[in-house]
Enzyme design. Structure first.
Site, PDB file in Angstrom:
ATOM      1  N   CYS A   1       0.813  -1.224   0.000  1.00  9.62           N
ATOM      2  CA  CYS A   1       0.000   0.000   0.000  1.00  9.62           C
ATOM      3  C   CYS A   1       0.845   1.273   0.000  1.00  9.62           C
ATOM      4  O   CYS A   1       0.332   2.353  -0.242  1.00  9.62           O
ATOM      5  CB  CYS A   1      -0.929   0.015   1.207  1.00  9.62           C
ATOM      6  SG  CYS A   1      -0.015   0.007   2.763  1.00  9.62           S
TER       7      CYS A   1
ATOM      8  N   CYS B   1      -1.921  -4.456   8.439  1.00 15.52           N
ATOM      9  CA  CYS B   1      -1.512  -3.090   8.789  1.00 15.52           C
ATOM     10  C   CYS B   1      -0.758  -3.053  10.106  1.00 15.52           C
ATOM     11  O   CYS B   1      -0.005  -2.113  10.362  1.00 15.52           O
ATOM     12  CB  CYS B   1      -2.727  -2.175   8.867  1.00 15.52           C
ATOM     13  SG  CYS B   1      -3.721  -2.214   7.368  1.00 15.52           S
TER      14      CYS B   1
END
Ligand code: FES
Length: 123
Positions: free
Chosen positions: A33, A102
């Site tokens: 990302c 994440c």
């Protein structure tokens, strides 16, 4: 979708910032990302006495970075190295499965900061 704890740490992150004379700094990025985290630590007598983070990333990355600073402060380096990605996510009452990756930024960032400190000490 997110727990109250995640929302709390995302909207009111703890220990945000930079330590200019940090004893160790870890910089990590998520190649998928593009989000990044920098973690700074101060160490005295083998204990993390101060820790700050700067995260350019999604809400889950910010919340996990914030949470890991609270988990690591006051711990010995050995104890802090035992904080895992899952451990941070659990402390936040879980993350949605799609956002579990994440938490890598926070855990890897902390580990990198500790390794940076240990590497410098050897020099
Ligand atoms: Fe990049 Fe969450 S989407 S760390």
């Amino acid at each position: 979708m997110y727990s109250d704890k995640v929302m709390d740490h995302f909207t009111n992150p703890r220990n945000v910032g930079e330590i200019r004379d940090a004893d160790g700094k870890g910089s990590v990025g998520n190649p998928v990302c593009g989000d990044t985290t920098d973690i700074y630590i101060k160490v005295k007598d083998g204990i993390i006495t101060d820790i700050k983070f700067k995260t350019f990333g999604c809400g889950a990355a910010i919340a996990t970075s914030s949470m890991i600073t609270e988990m690591a402060i006051g711990k010995t380096l050995e104890e802090a190295l035992e904080i895992t990605r899952d451990g941070v996510a659990n402390e936040l009452d879980g993350l949605p499965p799609k956002k579990l990756h994440c938490s890598n930024l926070a855990a890897d960032g902390l580990r990198a900061a500790i390794e940076d400190y240990l590497g410098k000490k050897k020099e």
